[in-house]
Enzyme design. Structure first.
Site, PDB file in Angstrom:
ATOM      1  N   ALA A 224      28.824  69.964  64.915  1.00 49.19           N
ATOM      2  CA  ALA A 224      29.430  70.527  66.127  1.00 49.19           C
ATOM      3  C   ALA A 224      29.914  69.393  67.022  1.00 49.19           C
ATOM      4  CB  ALA A 224      28.413  71.418  66.838  1.00 49.19           C
ATOM      5  N   ARG A 225      29.173  69.104  68.067  1.00 51.42           N
ATOM      6  CA  ARG A 225      29.440  67.989  68.965  1.00 51.42           C
ATOM      7  C   ARG A 225      28.101  67.332  69.293  1.00 51.42           C
ATOM      8  NH1 ARG A 225      33.895  68.406  67.561  1.00 51.42           N
ATOM      9  NH2 ARG A 225      35.835  68.511  68.779  1.00 51.42           N
ATOM     10  N   ASP A 248      26.900  64.478  61.739  1.00 53.36           N
ATOM     11  CA  ASP A 248      28.276  63.967  61.704  1.00 53.36           C
ATOM     12  C   ASP A 248      28.735  63.597  63.105  1.00 53.36           C
ATOM     13  OD1 ASP A 248      30.782  63.360  60.407  1.00 53.36           O
ATOM     14  OD2 ASP A 248      31.589  65.148  61.390  1.00 53.36           O
ATOM     15  N   GLU A 253      28.616  58.548  71.288  1.00 55.72           N
ATOM     16  CA  GLU A 253      29.482  58.384  70.133  1.00 55.72           C
ATOM     17  C   GLU A 253      30.669  57.504  70.514  1.00 55.72           C
ATOM     18  OE1 GLU A 253      32.273  61.420  67.723  1.00 55.72           O
ATOM     19  OE2 GLU A 253      30.141  61.987  67.701  1.00 55.72           O
ATOM     20  N   HIS A 272      31.591  61.175  62.416  1.00 55.79           N
ATOM     21  CA  HIS A 272      32.477  62.232  62.925  1.00 55.79           C
ATOM     22  C   HIS A 272      33.717  62.385  62.038  1.00 55.79           C
ATOM     23  CE1 HIS A 272      33.669  64.476  66.856  1.00 55.79           C
ATOM     24  NE2 HIS A 272      34.095  65.125  65.783  1.00 55.79           N
ATOM     25  N   VAL A 273      33.469  62.708  60.795  1.00 54.06           N
ATOM     26  CA  VAL A 273      34.559  62.831  59.827  1.00 54.06           C
ATOM     27  C   VAL A 273      34.679  64.258  59.275  1.00 54.06           C
ATOM     28  CG1 VAL A 273      34.505  60.406  59.154  1.00 54.06           C
ATOM     29  CG2 VAL A 273      33.009  62.040  57.972  1.00 54.06           C
TER      30      VAL A 273
END
Length: 307
Positions: A224-225, A248, A253, A272-273
């Site tokens: 998600a985030r 992820d 970040e 974050h891919v």
């Protein structure tokens, strides 16, 4: 002709001519020389965040079409009257694939095998957790959540879905539970997959109480985030060996090189891919063709999220 900007010539070529629209190239790195004429902007998929404030210099901007599903903070950068659409649906396949890949890799201890291969060590055969027979809780049951559930089902798992409020189920789940039911649901599940948008409601949703309700040895997967998870709480639970995590996205970040998450046992991190795969371009191209065609024809637009 209405001026529409796309982030690169390859996008102009892929989308092709749209009657009534002039397609130009603009990556937002500099002010647009025809700022007063720009009506529609498609920002770059990667690295657009720091460039988005330039949108406020477009006095007659009507529509921003993102190539991302997330749009947190973007409405605050738009001039008055501008509309915002996200790329819901474009990233379903890519993100769902990664969610399942992270789940499998973490459960089957693939990171340990990667390290052993680099060190030329043959690890002894031991039993590893399987995805089969696991109880999986998908928190966030929009289009990506459904795509995750669809990919999990063939693995012989029990899937439970959670959304902002309870509603009827579909062909994948009997019913969709409300987020208020999480305290009762969490202790009953082995894997929790997060795919909620980041908002005032979901920020810090996964806090100490959330993690404490998860069973010992359970797995948290976040596609998600990063801000959905209280990182300090996750560090405490992972360090104690209670919770495994496959992430992820992180908060902060990018993750600083000295952050404790890097070295905690049972934590797998990807940068974050989730949406960055070969599945992205053809789906994004289809969305842009449909959206710009509808815009030119004065038809209703898809995925409007603001105002």
């Amino acid at each position: 002709m209405v001026l529409v900007t796309l982030p690169g010539q390859e996008w102009v070529d892929a989308v092709g001519p749209v009657p009534g629209l002039e397609l130009g190239v603009w990556d937002l790195s500099e002010p647009h020389p025809r700022a007063k004429e720009v009506r529609v902007v498609v920002p770059p998929y990667l690295g657009a965040g720091p460039r988005l404030p330039v949108l406020s210099t477009l006095p007659d901007l009507d529509l921003v079409q993102l190539l991302t599903a997330g749009y947190d903070g973007v409405p605050d950068l738009l001039p008055p009257g501008a509309r915002l659409a996200n790329a819901a649906g474009v990233h379903d396949a890519s993100t769902a694939e990664l969610a399942v890949a992270l789940t499998l890799a973490s459960l089957r201890d693939v990171p340990d095998f990667v390290v052993a291969q680099r060190e030329h060590r043959w690890l002894p055969t031991t039993m590893h957790p399987a995805l089969a027979d696991k109880r999986v809780l998908v928190v966030g049951y929009g289009s990506i959540g459904r795509a995750i559930a669809a990919r999990l089902t063939p693995f012989e798992v029990t899937v439970t879905a959670v959304a902002s409020r309870a509603r009827a189920g579909d062909e994948l789940v009997r019913s969709v539970h409300g987020v208020d039911e999480l305290p009762d649901l969490l202790p009953q599940h082995d894997v929790v997959i997060l795919i909620v948008p980041l908002s005032e409601v979901t920020a810090g949703l996964v806090d100490d109480a959330f993690l404490a309700a998860m069973p010992d040895g359970s797995l948290l997967v976040n596609v998600a985030r990063g801000g959905v998870v209280d990182t300090d709480a996750l560090v405490r639970h992972a360090r104690a060996g209670r919770i495994r995590a496959a992430l992820d996205v992180t908060d902060p970040e990018p993750l600083p090189e000295d952050h404790p998450l890097w070295d905690l046992p049972g934590v797998l991190i990807t940068p974050h891919v989730g949406g960055a795969s070969s599945a992205f371009t053809p789906r994004a191209t289809r969305l842009l063709r449909e959206q710009l065609g509808a815009y030119a024809a004065g038809l209703p637009l898809r995925n409007l999220v603001h105002p």
